[in-house]
Scaffold this motif. Structure first.
Motif, PDB file in Angstrom:
ATOM      1  N   UNK A  95       3.608  25.884 -17.637  1.00 44.20           N
ATOM      2  CA  UNK A  95       3.108  27.202 -17.246  1.00 44.20           C
ATOM      3  C   UNK A  95       4.224  28.246 -17.274  1.00 44.20           C
ATOM      4  N   UNK A  96       5.398  27.853 -16.756  1.00 43.88           N
ATOM      5  CA  UNK A  96       6.528  28.782 -16.766  1.00 43.88           C
ATOM      6  C   UNK A  96       6.973  29.089 -18.188  1.00 43.88           C
ATOM      7  N   UNK A  97       6.956  28.055 -19.030  1.00 44.75           N
ATOM      8  CA  UNK A  97       7.320  28.272 -20.435  1.00 44.75           C
ATOM      9  C   UNK A  97       6.338  29.225 -21.103  1.00 44.75           C
ATOM     10  N   UNK A  98       5.039  29.018 -20.829  1.00 42.84           N
ATOM     11  CA  UNK A  98       4.023  29.884 -21.425  1.00 42.84           C
ATOM     12  C   UNK A  98       4.157  31.311 -20.899  1.00 42.84           C
ATOM     13  N   UNK A  99       4.415  31.436 -19.577  1.00 45.32           N
ATOM     14  CA  UNK A  99       4.587  32.770 -19.004  1.00 45.32           C
ATOM     15  C   UNK A  99       5.802  33.466 -19.610  1.00 45.32           C
ATOM     16  N   UNK A 100       6.889  32.699 -19.774  1.00 44.20           N
ATOM     17  CA  UNK A 100       8.080  33.270 -20.403  1.00 44.20           C
ATOM     18  C   UNK A 100       7.826  33.679 -21.840  1.00 44.20           C
ATOM     19  N   UNK A 101       7.068  32.847 -22.554  1.00 40.84           N
ATOM     20  CA  UNK A 101       6.754  33.158 -23.948  1.00 40.84           C
ATOM     21  C   UNK A 101       5.914  34.436 -24.040  1.00 40.84           C
ATOM     22  N   UNK A 102       4.924  34.564 -23.143  1.00 41.24           N
ATOM     23  CA  UNK A 102       4.072  35.759 -23.154  1.00 41.24           C
ATOM     24  C   UNK A 102       4.885  36.996 -22.782  1.00 41.24           C
ATOM     25  N   UNK A 103       5.746  36.841 -21.752  1.00 41.56           N
ATOM     26  CA  UNK A 103       6.565  37.986 -21.337  1.00 41.56           C
ATOM     27  C   UNK A 103       7.499  38.420 -22.462  1.00 41.56           C
ATOM     28  N   UNK A 104       8.103  37.447 -23.148  1.00 37.17           N
ATOM     29  CA  UNK A 104       9.000  37.795 -24.255  1.00 37.17           C
ATOM     30  C   UNK A 104       8.228  38.440 -25.400  1.00 37.17           C
ATOM     31  N   UNK A 105       7.018  37.924 -25.656  1.00 34.99           N
ATOM     32  CA  UNK A 105       6.210  38.515 -26.722  1.00 34.99           C
ATOM     33  C   UNK A 105       5.843  39.964 -26.387  1.00 34.99           C
TER      34      UNK A 105
ATOM     35  N   UNK B 270       0.830  -1.208   0.000  1.00 30.01           N
ATOM     36  CA  UNK B 270       0.000   0.000   0.000  1.00 30.01           C
ATOM     37  C   UNK B 270       0.864   1.258   0.000  1.00 30.01           C
ATOM     38  N   UNK B 271       1.924   1.235   0.819  1.00 29.33           N
ATOM     39  CA  UNK B 271       2.832   2.386   0.852  1.00 29.33           C
ATOM     40  C   UNK B 271       3.498   2.577  -0.499  1.00 29.33           C
ATOM     41  N   UNK B 272       3.896   1.451  -1.123  1.00 30.06           N
ATOM     42  CA  UNK B 272       4.526   1.540  -2.442  1.00 30.06           C
ATOM     43  C   UNK B 272       3.572   2.120  -3.476  1.00 30.06           C
ATOM     44  N   UNK B 273       2.310   1.680  -3.414  1.00 34.65           N
ATOM     45  CA  UNK B 273       1.312   2.199  -4.363  1.00 34.65           C
ATOM     46  C   UNK B 273       1.082   3.690  -4.145  1.00 34.65           C
ATOM     47  N   UNK B 274       0.934   4.088  -2.888  1.00 32.15           N
ATOM     48  CA  UNK B 274       0.717   5.512  -2.597  1.00 32.15           C
ATOM     49  C   UNK B 274       1.927   6.338  -3.016  1.00 32.15           C
ATOM     50  N   UNK B 275       3.112   5.766  -2.802  1.00 33.39           N
ATOM     51  CA  UNK B 275       4.328   6.476  -3.205  1.00 33.39           C
ATOM     52  C   UNK B 275       4.391   6.636  -4.722  1.00 33.39           C
ATOM     53  N   UNK B 276       4.019   5.571  -5.444  1.00 33.90           N
ATOM     54  CA  UNK B 276       4.013   5.656  -6.913  1.00 33.90           C
ATOM     55  C   UNK B 276       3.004   6.698  -7.392  1.00 33.90           C
ATOM     56  N   UNK B 277       1.831   6.741  -6.751  1.00 38.30           N
ATOM     57  CA  UNK B 277       0.828   7.743  -7.120  1.00 38.30           C
ATOM     58  C   UNK B 277       1.323   9.152  -6.825  1.00 38.30           C
ATOM     59  N   UNK B 278       1.989   9.295  -5.664  1.00 32.36           N
ATOM     60  CA  UNK B 278       2.515  10.620  -5.311  1.00 32.36           C
ATOM     61  C   UNK B 278       3.575  11.069  -6.305  1.00 32.36           C
ATOM     62  N   UNK B 279       4.437  10.124  -6.720  1.00 32.18           N
ATOM     63  CA  UNK B 279       5.479  10.457  -7.694  1.00 32.18           C
ATOM     64  C   UNK B 279       4.849  10.843  -9.028  1.00 32.18           C
ATOM     65  N   UNK B 280       3.803  10.065  -9.428  1.00 36.60           N
ATOM     66  CA  UNK B 280       3.119  10.376 -10.693  1.00 36.60           C
ATOM     67  C   UNK B 280       2.476  11.761 -10.632  1.00 36.60           C
ATOM     68  N   UNK B 281       1.836  12.085  -9.494  1.00 33.86           N
ATOM     69  CA  UNK B 281       1.224  13.402  -9.340  1.00 33.86           C
ATOM     70  C   UNK B 281       2.285  14.491  -9.329  1.00 33.86           C
ATOM     71  N   UNK B 282       3.427  14.204  -8.687  1.00 35.81           N
ATOM     72  CA  UNK B 282       4.511  15.186  -8.663  1.00 35.81           C
ATOM     73  C   UNK B 282       5.053  15.440 -10.059  1.00 35.81           C
ATOM     74  N   UNK B 283       5.226  14.359 -10.830  1.00 35.73           N
ATOM     75  CA  UNK B 283       5.708  14.519 -12.206  1.00 35.73           C
ATOM     76  C   UNK B 283       4.718  15.318 -13.039  1.00 35.73           C
ATOM     77  N   UNK B 284       3.410  15.000 -12.841  1.00 37.06           N
ATOM     78  CA  UNK B 284       2.392  15.741 -13.592  1.00 37.06           C
ATOM     79  C   UNK B 284       2.398  17.216 -13.204  1.00 37.06           C
ATOM     80  N   UNK B 285       2.531  17.475 -11.880  1.00 38.17           N
ATOM     81  CA  UNK B 285       2.570  18.861 -11.409  1.00 38.17           C
ATOM     82  C   UNK B 285       3.802  19.579 -11.930  1.00 38.17           C
ATOM     83  N   UNK B 286       4.944  18.866 -11.911  1.00 40.07           N
ATOM     84  CA  UNK B 286       6.175  19.472 -12.414  1.00 40.07           C
ATOM     85  C   UNK B 286       6.058  19.781 -13.896  1.00 40.07           C
TER      86      UNK B 286
ATOM     87  N   UNK C 130       3.248  20.331 -15.545  1.00 39.05           N
ATOM     88  CA  UNK C 130       2.319  21.451 -15.712  1.00 39.05           C
ATOM     89  C   UNK C 130       2.985  22.768 -15.332  1.00 39.05           C
ATOM     90  N   UNK C 131       3.808  22.728 -14.253  1.00 35.24           N
ATOM     91  CA  UNK C 131       4.501  23.945 -13.836  1.00 35.24           C
ATOM     92  C   UNK C 131       5.505  24.398 -14.882  1.00 35.24           C
TER      93      UNK C 131
END
Length: 415
Positions: free
Chosen positions: A197-207, A175-191, A193-194
């Motif tokens: 988002x940072x790339x898009x913000x940089x692109x807009x700022x440069x534009x 169970x701990x391994x499964x929760x850890x894998x889910x947390x890692x997957x969510x972290x990767x997804x968040x990273x 997305x971030x």
């Protein structure tokens, strides 16, 4: 942790195979020596021995098929139907129970089977079946023993308890391994997305930065060219050829400067670290605006004042102030209808200040916005430039009373 769980599963399957193989060998050896007592006398019945051997191989093969199917399904992310798994478990248990009835040597295979039962059956059924298997092993060992003793029940029962505890620990780890894998997957997804988002913000700022630079350089030059072209056409209509030649010269000079700016954008997108002599650049810029005003028969007289020894060392500050003053001077020339425009650059402790004053028609100050015709970008552009460097832009004006725009920017800014 995932590797640990995989190792535990491998150990389980290997232990089943080893215990089954050892039981077969011991059973055949004892059958050959005629040492079995109790139950069916397999040493005197060759057909029973052959059937028992075939049954043992069938149980081993059935176990192997089930584990291989489960592993492939796990690798492909497919869960095998629960009904199929339960029928497989029943077949393995029945085959094993028949082997135990033939010989007590097969009894100890029950230990890996405890884990399989607990894994496939939900509580409390898993615990109940484990208890039944332990009692069955005790009864089988009692039957096969030469001198039956209650101690034969102790091993299976203790083994069942130990298996239950170990499987409970395994379940926690899983169970701990499964929760850890889910947390890692969510972290990767968040990273991810971030990062997006940072790339898009940089692109807009440069534009937006490019839009400001284009507006304050190329667009202002094109505006001057349009103004001079109209003035030249009017001069030609009046037959003033010398004046038309002068204005054509201004158009040529402005177009040449715009071409240089365009090549800078295309080639290097403006080297933002290149030094800018602000006083010299502002002096040249004001002279150019004055020349444009004279050629366009505008009454506005542009003048520039500053301390001769003033030096703006930060190229970023110098560049932003130059572009901002250029944009505001163009606004004065285009909209103010002023007689005089005075631009003053001053240095105060910790800050630079630029004042752009004109005695034109003035207006009611408003929050800078882009209008539907595409105009209005200049004031907003200047405001954004100042805010990006931690500075401010203030506007004092009223209809018929002229305008004063003050730009204040810190001497040191964060890059």
């Amino acid at each position: 942790m995932a590797n640990t769980l995989r190792i535990l599963r491998v150990v389980l399957h290997v232990s089943f195979a080893l215990l089954l193989g050892l039981a077969i060998v011991r059973w055949l050896v004892l059958e050959g020596e005629g040492e079995l007592t109790g139950g069916i006398d397999s040493g005197r019945n060759l057909p029973v021995t052959v059937v028992g051997l075939l049954l043992a191989l069938a149980v081993g093969g059935l176990y192997l098929v089930g584990t291989v199917a489960e592993k492939r399904g796990s690798q492909q992310g497919i869960d095998l139907p629960r009904t199929m798994a339960l029928w497989w478990l029943l077949a393995v248990l029945l085959g094993w129970a028949a082997l135990v009835w033939l010989s007590g040597e097969f009894a100890w295979i029950v230990f890996p089977l405890f884990f399989v039962v607990l894994h496939l059956l939900r509580r409390p059924w898993g615990w109940l079946v484990v208890l039944v298997l332990a009692l069955y092993v005790g009864a089988a060992l009692w039957q096969h023993a030469a001198e039956p003793s209650f101690s034969v029940w102790l091993g299976p029962i203790l083994g069942a308890v130990a298996s239950a505890v170990i499987y409970w620990i395994y379940s926690l780890l899983f169970r701990v391994s499964t929760e850890q894998a889910q947390a890692i997957a969510e972290l990767e997804a968040t990273r991810s997305a971030l990062a997006e988002s940072q790339h898009e913000a940089g692109r807009i700022a440069e534009r937006e930065r490019l839009a400001r630079d284009i507006h304050d350089t190329l667009a202002q030059g094109f505006s001057s060219i349009v103004l001079m072209s109209r003035s030249t056409a009017n001069a030609l209509e009046r037959g003033e050829h010398e004046l038309a030649k002068q204005r054509l010269k201004v158009i040529e000079t402005t177009a040449s400067e715009n071409l240089t700016e365009a090549r800078a954008f295309v080639g290097k997108l403006s080297d933002r670290s290149a030094p800018v002599e602000l006083v010299e650049a502002l002096t040249s810029m004001v002279a150019g605006v004055s020349q444009t005003a004279q050629a366009a028969a505008s009454p506005t007289d542009f003048t520039f004042h500053t301390d001769e020894d003033l030096l703006v060392a930060d190229p970023r500050i110098a560049r932003e102030l130059l572009n901002s003053v250029r944009s505001l001077a163009s606004n004065v020339l285009t909209h103010a209808r002023a007689d005089h425009c005075v631009i003053t650059l001053s240095a105060f402790p910790g800050a630079y200040v630029v004042d752009i004053f004109d005695d034109g028609v003035g207006f009611t100050p408003y929050s800078p916005t882009i209008r539907s015709d595409g105009s209005g970008f200049g004031m907003r552009s200047v405001k954004e430039r100042m805010e990006a460097l931690g500075g401010t832009m203030s506007v004092e004006s009223a209809p018929g009373e002229g305008t004063v725009v003050t730009l204040t920017i810190p001497e040191r800014t964060a890059e």
